[in-house]
Design a protein around this motif. Structure first.
Motif, PDB file in Angstrom:
ATOM      1  N   ALA A 233      14.531 -16.422  19.711  1.00  0.00           N
ATOM      2  CA  ALA A 233      13.992 -16.106  21.036  1.00  0.00           C
ATOM      3  C   ALA A 233      14.086 -14.608  21.289  1.00  0.00           C
ATOM      4  O   ALA A 233      14.144 -13.811  20.357  1.00  0.00           O
ATOM      5  CB  ALA A 233      14.755 -16.902  22.097  1.00  0.00           C
ATOM      6  N   CYS A 234      14.125 -14.248  22.575  1.00  0.00           N
ATOM      7  CA  CYS A 234      14.021 -12.832  22.954  1.00  0.00           C
ATOM      8  C   CYS A 234      15.084 -11.948  22.312  1.00  0.00           C
ATOM      9  O   CYS A 234      14.820 -10.772  22.032  1.00  0.00           O
ATOM     10  CB  CYS A 234      14.050 -12.687  24.470  1.00  0.00           C
ATOM     11  SG  CYS A 234      14.495 -14.160  25.382  1.00  0.00           S
ATOM     12  N   CYS A 235      16.289 -12.447  22.084  1.00  0.00           N
ATOM     13  CA  CYS A 235      17.323 -11.643  21.418  1.00  0.00           C
ATOM     14  C   CYS A 235      16.844 -11.158  20.060  1.00  0.00           C
ATOM     15  O   CYS A 235      17.281 -10.118  19.569  1.00  0.00           O
ATOM     16  CB  CYS A 235      18.605 -12.457  21.239  1.00  0.00           C
ATOM     17  SG  CYS A 235      19.675 -12.431  22.678  1.00  0.00           S
TER      18      CYS A 235
ATOM     19  N   GLY B 201      19.470 -15.668  19.823  1.00  0.00           N
ATOM     20  CA  GLY B 201      18.617 -16.500  20.673  1.00  0.00           C
ATOM     21  C   GLY B 201      19.148 -17.909  20.789  1.00  0.00           C
ATOM     22  O   GLY B 201      20.090 -18.299  20.098  1.00  0.00           O
ATOM     23  N   ARG B 202      18.521 -18.656  21.665  1.00  0.00           N
ATOM     24  CA  ARG B 202      18.990 -20.029  21.896  1.00  0.00           C
ATOM     25  C   ARG B 202      18.649 -20.918  20.705  1.00  0.00           C
ATOM     26  O   ARG B 202      17.645 -20.721  20.035  1.00  0.00           O
ATOM     27  CB  ARG B 202      18.381 -20.589  23.183  1.00  0.00           C
ATOM     28  CG  ARG B 202      16.887 -20.526  23.214  1.00  0.00           C
ATOM     29  CD  ARG B 202      16.352 -20.784  24.618  1.00  0.00           C
ATOM     30  NE  ARG B 202      14.983 -20.336  24.749  1.00  0.00           N
ATOM     31  CZ  ARG B 202      14.626 -19.104  25.096  1.00  0.00           C
ATOM     32  NH1 ARG B 202      15.556 -18.199  25.322  1.00  0.00           N
ATOM     33  NH2 ARG B 202      13.360 -18.764  25.196  1.00  0.00           N
TER      34      ARG B 202
ATOM     35  N   GLY C 107      24.113 -12.664  21.842  1.00  0.00           N
ATOM     36  CA  GLY C 107      23.533 -13.011  23.143  1.00  0.00           C
ATOM     37  C   GLY C 107      24.147 -14.246  23.779  1.00  0.00           C
ATOM     38  O   GLY C 107      24.813 -15.059  23.126  1.00  0.00           O
ATOM     39  N   ALA C 108      23.923 -14.350  25.087  1.00  0.00           N
ATOM     40  CA  ALA C 108      24.519 -15.437  25.864  1.00  0.00           C
ATOM     41  C   ALA C 108      24.044 -16.810  25.394  1.00  0.00           C
ATOM     42  O   ALA C 108      24.820 -17.764  25.346  1.00  0.00           O
ATOM     43  CB  ALA C 108      24.185 -15.244  27.344  1.00  0.00           C
ATOM     44  N   CYS C 109      22.788 -16.907  25.012  1.00  0.00           N
ATOM     45  CA  CYS C 109      22.252 -18.226  24.637  1.00  0.00           C
ATOM     46  C   CYS C 109      22.921 -18.766  23.371  1.00  0.00           C
ATOM     47  O   CYS C 109      23.314 -19.925  23.316  1.00  0.00           O
ATOM     48  CB  CYS C 109      20.752 -18.145  24.417  1.00  0.00           C
ATOM     49  SG  CYS C 109      19.836 -18.006  25.940  1.00  0.00           S
TER      50      CYS C 109
ATOM     51  N   PHE D 244      20.343 -21.904  29.887  1.00  0.00           N
ATOM     52  CA  PHE D 244      19.722 -23.188  29.538  1.00  0.00           C
ATOM     53  C   PHE D 244      20.788 -24.280  29.464  1.00  0.00           C
ATOM     54  O   PHE D 244      21.159 -24.749  28.387  1.00  0.00           O
ATOM     55  CB  PHE D 244      18.966 -23.064  28.215  1.00  0.00           C
ATOM     56  CG  PHE D 244      17.913 -22.006  28.253  1.00  0.00           C
ATOM     57  CD1 PHE D 244      16.666 -22.263  28.817  1.00  0.00           C
ATOM     58  CD2 PHE D 244      18.159 -20.732  27.765  1.00  0.00           C
ATOM     59  CE1 PHE D 244      15.692 -21.275  28.880  1.00  0.00           C
ATOM     60  CE2 PHE D 244      17.197 -19.738  27.824  1.00  0.00           C
ATOM     61  CZ  PHE D 244      15.971 -20.007  28.388  1.00  0.00           C
TER      62      PHE D 244
ATOM     63  N   GLY E 299      25.644 -10.479  26.510  1.00  0.00           N
ATOM     64  CA  GLY E 299      24.442  -9.831  27.029  1.00  0.00           C
ATOM     65  C   GLY E 299      23.228 -10.730  26.977  1.00  0.00           C
ATOM     66  O   GLY E 299      23.207 -11.734  26.271  1.00  0.00           O
ATOM     67  N   CYS E 300      22.231 -10.360  27.748  1.00  0.00           N
ATOM     68  CA  CYS E 300      21.007 -11.158  27.824  1.00  0.00           C
ATOM     69  C   CYS E 300      19.817 -10.226  28.044  1.00  0.00           C
ATOM     70  O   CYS E 300      19.376 -10.057  29.171  1.00  0.00           O
ATOM     71  CB  CYS E 300      21.114 -12.176  28.955  1.00  0.00           C
ATOM     72  SG  CYS E 300      19.597 -13.136  29.223  1.00  0.00           S
ATOM     73  N   PRO E 301      19.269  -9.639  27.013  1.00  0.00           N
ATOM     74  CA  PRO E 301      19.785  -9.626  25.642  1.00  0.00           C
ATOM     75  C   PRO E 301      20.756  -8.471  25.449  1.00  0.00           C
ATOM     76  O   PRO E 301      20.728  -7.502  26.193  1.00  0.00           O
ATOM     77  CB  PRO E 301      18.515  -9.380  24.829  1.00  0.00           C
ATOM     78  CG  PRO E 301      17.689  -8.486  25.697  1.00  0.00           C
ATOM     79  CD  PRO E 301      17.976  -8.905  27.111  1.00  0.00           C
TER      80      PRO E 301
HETATM   81  S1  SF4 Z   1      20.476 -14.373  25.805  1.00  0.00           S
HETATM   82 FE1  SF4 Z   1      18.769 -13.747  27.146  1.00  0.00          FE
HETATM   83  S2  SF4 Z   1      17.517 -12.445  25.843  1.00  0.00           S
HETATM   84 FE2  SF4 Z   1      18.857 -13.638  24.457  1.00  0.00          FE
HETATM   85  S3  SF4 Z   1      17.662 -15.450  23.897  1.00  0.00           S
HETATM   86 FE3  SF4 Z   1      18.883 -15.964  25.706  1.00  0.00          FE
HETATM   87  S4  SF4 Z   1      17.490 -15.596  27.454  1.00  0.00           S
HETATM   88 FE4  SF4 Z   1      16.650 -14.502  25.666  1.00  0.00          FE
END
Ligand code: SF4
Length: 174
Positions: A35-37, A73-74, A100-102, A109, A130-132
């Protein structure tokens, strides 16, 4: 006891130290970006931040050539068996960074379909908040991991045989 003075160009160290030094400076990451990370992970490898300065730029997409899993990412439940299989195929000694947090907690989520922290299934060495997280944070986590490898490493990598690092495959539903 006689003290022998060594010439200036001779150093004495332990084999463990040398092996760990080689390992920490030649990490080959296995990117698991979902994902975004993952975008920040790519930025870390790009010219502005240049992860090559730390000897960890050789991203490989074959688990048998990698020793550093970076989960960015998640991770959804459906993908967990894939992640586990890749982890098991990587050779020992190997390490994991949860980026990252996910990846570390499921992030925002909080739902049945998203894994609420990859450390429930594979061992994690460093968590990046962090996010991200920014590329600098990921680089710092690699530096921290290198320090850990240098401090704990042994020539045969037996410290990685600890039961906590050999978690059996866990059912996705309990
Ligand atoms: S931590 Fe934030 S940036 Fe990283 S995958 Fe999750 S939602 Fe996306």
């Amino acid at each position: 006891m006689a003290i022998v003075e060594l010439p200036e160009n001779v150093g004495v160290t332990k084999l463990d130290e040398v092996v760990s030094w080689c390992r920490k400076n030649s990490l080959w990451p296995m990117p698991y970006a979902t994902a975004c990370c993952g975008i920040e992970l790519m930025a870390t490898g790009a010219s502005k931040h240049d992860i090559a300065r730390f000897g960890a730029e050789v991203f490989r997409f074959s688990p048998r050539q990698c020793d550093l899993m970076i989960v960015a990412g998640r991770v959804v439940m459906k993908m967990m068996p894939v992640l586990q299989r890749i982890w098991q195929q990587m050779h020992e000694p190997k390490w994991c960074i949860s980026m990252g947090a996910c990846a570390s907690t499921g992030g925002l989520f909080d739902t049945y379909s998203v894994v609420q922290g990859i450390d429930r299934f594979i061992p994690v060495d460093v968590y990046v908040p962090g996010c991200p997280p920014r590329p600098e944070q990921l680089i710092q986590s690699i530096v921290d991991l290198q320090e850990k490898i240098q401090q704990e490493g042994k020539i045969w990598g037996r410290e990685f045989d600890a039961p906590s690092r050999q978690q059996p495959k866990r059912a996705l539903q309990e």
